[in-house]
Design a protein around this motif. Sequence first.
Motif, short mmCIF file in Angstrom:
data_model
loop_
_atom_site.label_atom_id
_atom_site.label_comp_id
_atom_site.label_asym_id
_atom_site.label_seq_id
_atom_site.Cartn_x
_atom_site.Cartn_y
_atom_site.Cartn_z
N ALA A 11 1.87 8.32 -3.90
CA ALA A 11 2.89 7.82 -4.82
C ALA A 11 3.46 6.49 -4.29
O ALA A 11 4.26 6.49 -3.35
CB ALA A 11 4.01 8.85 -4.96
N PRO A 12 3.05 5.38 -4.87
CA PRO A 12 3.63 4.10 -4.44
C PRO A 12 5.13 4.06 -4.71
O PRO A 12 5.59 4.47 -5.78
CB PRO A 12 2.90 3.06 -5.31
CG PRO A 12 1.62 3.73 -5.72
CD PRO A 12 2.00 5.19 -5.88
N SER A 13 5.89 3.60 -3.71
CA SER A 13 7.34 3.48 -3.86
C SER A 13 7.70 2.07 -4.27
O SER A 13 7.40 1.11 -3.54
CB SER A 13 8.05 3.81 -2.55
OG SER A 13 9.38 3.35 -2.61
N ILE A 14 8.39 1.95 -5.40
CA ILE A 14 8.74 0.61 -5.89
C ILE A 14 9.81 -0.05 -5.04
O ILE A 14 10.08 -1.23 -5.22
CB ILE A 14 9.18 0.62 -7.38
CG1 ILE A 14 10.44 1.49 -7.59
CG2 ILE A 14 8.03 1.06 -8.28
CD1 ILE A 14 11.09 1.30 -8.96
N LEU A 15 10.37 0.68 -4.06
CA LEU A 15 11.37 0.07 -3.17
C LEU A 15 10.82 -1.20 -2.52
O LEU A 15 11.55 -2.15 -2.28
CB LEU A 15 11.78 1.08 -2.09
CG LEU A 15 12.89 0.65 -1.14
CD1 LEU A 15 14.20 0.42 -1.89
CD2 LEU A 15 13.09 1.69 -0.04
N SER A 16 9.52 -1.20 -2.23
CA SER A 16 8.91 -2.36 -1.56
C SER A 16 8.26 -3.32 -2.55
O SER A 16 7.59 -4.28 -2.13
CB SER A 16 7.87 -1.89 -0.54
OG SER A 16 8.50 -1.17 0.50
N ALA A 17 8.43 -3.08 -3.85
CA ALA A 17 7.83 -3.97 -4.85
C ALA A 17 8.66 -5.23 -5.03
O ALA A 17 9.80 -5.30 -4.57
CB ALA A 17 7.70 -3.23 -6.18
#
Length: 224
Positions: A11-17
């Motif tokens: 699950a990619p975390s958008i926190l680092s997007a």
Amino acid sequence: MKALLKERRVAPSILSADFSRLGSQVEEVMDAGARVIHVDVMDGHFVPPITIGPLVAGSIADQVHAAGGAVDVHLMIEAPERHIEAFAEAGADAITFHQEATPHVNRTLAAIRELGCLAGVAINPGTAVEALAELRGLADIVLCMTVNPGWGGQAFIEGSPDKVSRLVPLVGDARIEVDGGIDTTTAGPIAEAGASLFVAGSAVFGADDPAAAYAEIADAAGAV
Ligand code: DX5
Ligand code: ZN
């Protein structure tokens, strides 16, 4: 949609997007096969930073659902029971809150399910696995933090695979999610220990090619 959260998934975390182009960042990883998008909510109290809330979760929910994906909300906030309805309305498919953040873990898990979402409970690195012993059958997801919550890009805590293996007999049918420091090196050992949802922030969105990074971590985790 919710069946996805039962599969072995990164699950990619958008926190680092890059939030100035959030939609295209989500599209990139979903084109690469990601179907669970992790949303990190922080309130400046339970953890020092303030990040995002239901508005941002809602801004990507339609896109994620249209691509056959699910929105996995991770609440690092005090009094999570006051906010679950807003996230359910924003389009969350799973809502996970911290055991340390409320005395009402049992009731909050039930309330999340009543809203039609999968219910998750998270524990910090300093919390013993036994804290979840009374919750068998009540949680769909148990999130074992593999860093201290609050920031992306921290180092994976070494004893985490051992902790996950001690969680396995306590959680019944719940899926074990891990979050923090997951990359191509750490995904394999933590998968072997029993985790099946692997949150990865900086290792995906901090890479030059997030799609390729996603595929490599999924491969290392033995995920689809
Ligand atoms: C940390 C958050 C994580 C964070 C993980 O408190 O819960 O989801 O995005 O970031 P990485 O993968 O960079 O450790
Ligand atoms: Zn998270």
